[in-house]
Design an enzyme around this catalytic site. Structure first.
Site, PDB file in Angstrom:
ATOM      1  N   LEU A 155       0.864  -1.166   0.000  1.00  0.00           N
ATOM      2  CA  LEU A 155       0.000   0.000   0.000  1.00  0.00           C
ATOM      3  C   LEU A 155       0.908   1.225   0.000  1.00  0.00           C
ATOM      4  CD1 LEU A 155      -2.696  -0.948   2.700  1.00  0.00           C
ATOM      5  CD2 LEU A 155      -2.923  -1.057   0.210  1.00  0.00           C
ATOM      6  N   ASP A 156       0.514   2.269  -0.734  1.00  0.00           N
ATOM      7  CA  ASP A 156       1.309   3.487  -0.774  1.00  0.00           C
ATOM      8  C   ASP A 156       1.464   4.058   0.637  1.00  0.00           C
ATOM      9  OD1 ASP A 156       1.417   3.240  -3.508  1.00  0.00           O
ATOM     10  OD2 ASP A 156      -0.225   4.649  -3.871  1.00  0.00           O
ATOM     11  N   LYS A 157       2.467   4.875   0.804  1.00  0.00           N
ATOM     12  CA  LYS A 157       2.748   5.459   2.113  1.00  0.00           C
ATOM     13  C   LYS A 157       1.543   6.199   2.675  1.00  0.00           C
ATOM     14  CE  LYS A 157       6.058   8.541   4.434  1.00  0.00           C
ATOM     15  NZ  LYS A 157       7.264   9.394   4.277  1.00  0.00           N
TER      16      LYS A 157
END
Length: 235
Positions: free
Chosen positions: A101-103
């Site tokens: 998952l993106d930051k």
């Protein structure tokens, strides 16, 4: 499995430390104190105790994490806190995140040491469904919903596979949807929304395959998967 490896895997101590524990008679196998750390045991059947405490061996471990924003999906990072850092040190041996998952993205993340399950969940051939709660700037109409459902051009060689869209709320310049995709391309959800002239402002993964985020988990918290959840993922 060798007894010293069994003990080390369960974080009783290092290989050298557990050998000393065995020599001191602190370890029993099936009720009998043992003096050699290199004996073979059946980790699934033999009863092993350290200082009287029963040790249970789990070959594979599965954790559900409610990933918060600001944490990177990696096992190590020189700059930012990782999802692995959110687990106690005694649990992280060989553990890795399944996918990423993106930051700035929140929500469901599976952590495990089961490589086969990870491969099956991430394989493009399996088309495992992932559902996201998406808040966006922009306008949404029936034509754009149809585009998302049929597949959109996000700059890759192929358009995206058909998606499912559930409209939660639409305002004049803002909308909220639940978007279900069966791929895992780089920044896919954000790029799909950009393809219909929107901009993601908040993104949260709600489910992956049969696994649904436990909303009782606070952001940053985790728990072990139930037997039923594990079976669901494997089936």
């Amino acid at each position: 499995m060798r007894l010293d490896k069994f003990l080390a895997d369960l974080q009783v101590g290092s290989r050298s430390q557990v050998k000393e524990y065995v020599k001191k008679g602190l370890v029993t196998v099936n009720g009998q104190a043992v003096k050699k750390a290199d004996i073979k045991i059946d980790e699934t059947k033999d009863e092993v105790r350290y200082q009287g405490k029963l040790l249970s061996y789990q070959r594979y471990r599965y954790y559900m994490l409610h990933k918060p924003a600001g944490v990177v999906t990696a096992t190590k990072d020189n700059l930012d806190k990782t999802v692995i850092d959110l687990l106690p040190k005694e649990l992280v041996k060989d553990i890795f995140p399944v996918g990423r998952l993106d930051k700035d993205t929140e929500g469901l993340l599976l952590l495990t040491n089961d490589g086969e399950l990870s491969h099956n969940l991430l394989s493009p051939k399996k088309h495992v469904a992932k559902t996201y709660y998406v808040e966006c700037d922009g306008q949404l109409n029936d034509a754009k919903i149809t585009q998302l459902c049929q597949g959109v051009d996000i700059g890759d060689e192929d358009i995206t596979l058909p998606a499912a869209v559930e409209v939660v709320r639409i305002d004049s310049d803002r909308y909220v949807i639940k978007l279900t995709i069966t791929e895992g391309r780089f920044h896919q959800v954000k790029r799909m929304i950009q393809a219909v002239d929107g901009q993601v402002t908040y993104l949260k993964r709600l489910s992956m395959g049969s696994l649904i985020l436990d909303e009782s988990l606070a952001k940053g918290d985790f728990r072990e998967l139930t037997d039923e959840e594990i079976s669901g993922l494997k089936s």
